[in-house]
Design an enzyme around this catalytic site. Sequence first.
Site, PDB file in Angstrom:
ATOM      1  N   HIS A 269      -4.038  -2.756  -6.232  1.00 32.59           N
ATOM      2  CA  HIS A 269      -3.320  -1.595  -6.758  1.00 32.59           C
ATOM      3  C   HIS A 269      -4.318  -0.609  -7.356  1.00 32.59           C
ATOM      4  CE1 HIS A 269       0.773  -3.878  -7.171  1.00 32.59           C
ATOM      5  NE2 HIS A 269       0.308  -3.826  -5.947  1.00 32.59           N
TER       6      HIS A 269
ATOM      7  N   ASP B 126       0.811  -1.221   0.000  1.00 33.58           N
ATOM      8  CA  ASP B 126       0.000   0.000   0.000  1.00 33.58           C
ATOM      9  C   ASP B 126       0.842   1.266   0.000  1.00 33.58           C
ATOM     10  OD1 ASP B 126      -2.276  -1.667   0.145  1.00 33.58           O
ATOM     11  OD2 ASP B 126      -1.867  -1.918   2.275  1.00 33.58           O
TER      12      ASP B 126
HETATM   13  P1  IMP Z   1      -2.089 -12.786   2.965  1.00 35.84           P
HETATM   14  O1  IMP Z   1      -1.053 -12.322   2.006  1.00 35.84           O
HETATM   15  O2  IMP Z   1      -3.502 -12.552   2.498  1.00 35.84           O
HETATM   16  O3  IMP Z   1      -1.850 -14.187   3.422  1.00 35.84           O
HETATM   17  O4  IMP Z   1      -1.963 -11.883   4.299  1.00 35.84           O
HETATM   18  C1  IMP Z   1      -0.790 -11.915   5.108  1.00 35.84           C
HETATM   19  C2  IMP Z   1      -0.439 -10.511   5.591  1.00 35.84           C
HETATM   20  O5  IMP Z   1      -0.036  -9.717   4.492  1.00 35.84           O
HETATM   21  C3  IMP Z   1      -1.596  -9.741   6.232  1.00 35.84           C
HETATM   22  O6  IMP Z   1      -1.070  -8.882   7.227  1.00 35.84           O
HETATM   23  C4  IMP Z   1      -2.137  -8.902   5.077  1.00 35.84           C
HETATM   24  O7  IMP Z   1      -2.821  -7.765   5.544  1.00 35.84           O
HETATM   25  C5  IMP Z   1      -0.845  -8.550   4.377  1.00 35.84           C
HETATM   26  N1  IMP Z   1      -1.001  -8.262   2.936  1.00 35.84           N
HETATM   27  C6  IMP Z   1      -1.063  -9.153   1.920  1.00 35.84           C
HETATM   28  N2  IMP Z   1      -1.139  -8.524   0.745  1.00 35.84           N
HETATM   29  C7  IMP Z   1      -1.126  -7.208   1.004  1.00 35.84           C
HETATM   30  C8  IMP Z   1      -1.153  -6.044   0.184  1.00 35.84           C
HETATM   31  O8  IMP Z   1      -1.198  -6.089  -1.052  1.00 35.84           O
HETATM   32  N3  IMP Z   1      -1.117  -4.844   0.832  1.00 35.84           N
HETATM   33  C9  IMP Z   1      -1.030  -4.758   2.178  1.00 35.84           C
HETATM   34  N4  IMP Z   1      -0.980  -5.814   2.984  1.00 35.84           N
HETATM   35  C10 IMP Z   1      -1.033  -7.035   2.401  1.00 35.84           C
HETATM   36 MG    MG Z   2      -2.751  -2.270  -1.803  1.00 34.39          MG
END
Ligand code: IMP
Ligand code: MG
Length: 345
Positions: free
Chosen positions: A43, A13
């Site tokens: 995105h 982000d």
């Molecule tokens: P997962 O990738 O859905 O397994 O989530 C694991 C961790 O990564 C969590 O804390 C999510 O909030 C974070 N996370 C995964 N993808 C993103 C992203 O694109 N932006 C921000 N946080 C992410």
């Molecule tokens: Mg994002």
Amino acid sequence: MPCKVVVGGFWGDEGKGKIISYLALRDKIDIGVRGGVGPNAGHTVEFEGHTYKLRMLPSTFINEKSKALIGAGVLVNPKIFLEEVETTGCGKRAGLDPNCAIIEDKHIEKDKKSSYLSKKIGTTGSGTGPCNVDRVRRRVKTAKDVPELKEFLVDVAFEVNKALDEDKNVLIEGTQGTFLSLYHGTYPYCTSKDVTASSICADVGVGPTRVDEVLVVFKAYVTRVGEGPLPGELPKEEAEKRGWLEVATVTGRVRRAASFNIDLARRAVMLNSATQIAITKLDVLYPECRGVRRFADLPDEAKNFLRNIENSVGVPITLIGTGPEIYDIIDLEATGRISPVKKPK
Ligand code: IMP
Ligand code: MG
């Protein structure tokens, strides 16, 4: 520069979508190709009055002359991919590798129903972790097994390497952020893969010697969603007062916030072998910066903030975001460096 990789420097982000879509137009790219985990990413691209929220296709799609590809390492949710092909009007410019692993409903269910994943780690619930588990167990479906994806199958590694052989411009888009990396992040509070520049290239099928530039994107303050450490985390009321409270693209959760962190930035530059950095959302820190397009027009406070970052991390800032629209940007690569870079102590 023919081959540029863009990755996130904090916890995702950072505003990669805006930076990447700007570069897709400025660099007249031939191919934009996504590495990274999968549809856990969101995105945002604001262009010509439209706001696009992308979870599968690369943010480069706004360059209508470029191909919008997805590398073999990425996990694909076919429904989201097909919806995005539709809403972006990409049609046959979009493509994905036959080896992309497929997220099925069972993966999403496992992600959401596991209290360990959904509560303790705070995942996005998009099924990416459980899908990567099945991939490692060699039991996952791949894109070549899905009839609806047939017309989009492309040997992405071959296409990208051929383009580079022909001196064409390729932009490789990373997702998430350095400290969400499974290897280099805040384990176990991280995503299910490494997401530093090396892995993003491996996702696409490009080796390290082919890469010309690695751009790491930082936001002017730090945010994180889900659980895990966030040094210097502000109380919610303070974050709100400063205008730093954001809502996550994929999950709608409120993001936690902290001030810009030089130590983390330096480490992210190291882990990614960054050659340049971008700073986004400067206008959120300094509202007078909104829409400014020349470094000289920034207030002194903002200039000093940027110079301090540049001197501390030892890598030049080349792009500065001053608003959500893709042309709300100060492009220092085009107009010259803001200051000579000193080596960090
Ligand atoms: P997962 O990738 O859905 O397994 O989530 C694991 C961790 O990564 C969590 O804390 C999510 O909030 C974070 N996370 C995964 N993808 C993103 C992203 O694109 N932006 C921000 N946080 C992410
Ligand atoms: Mg994002």
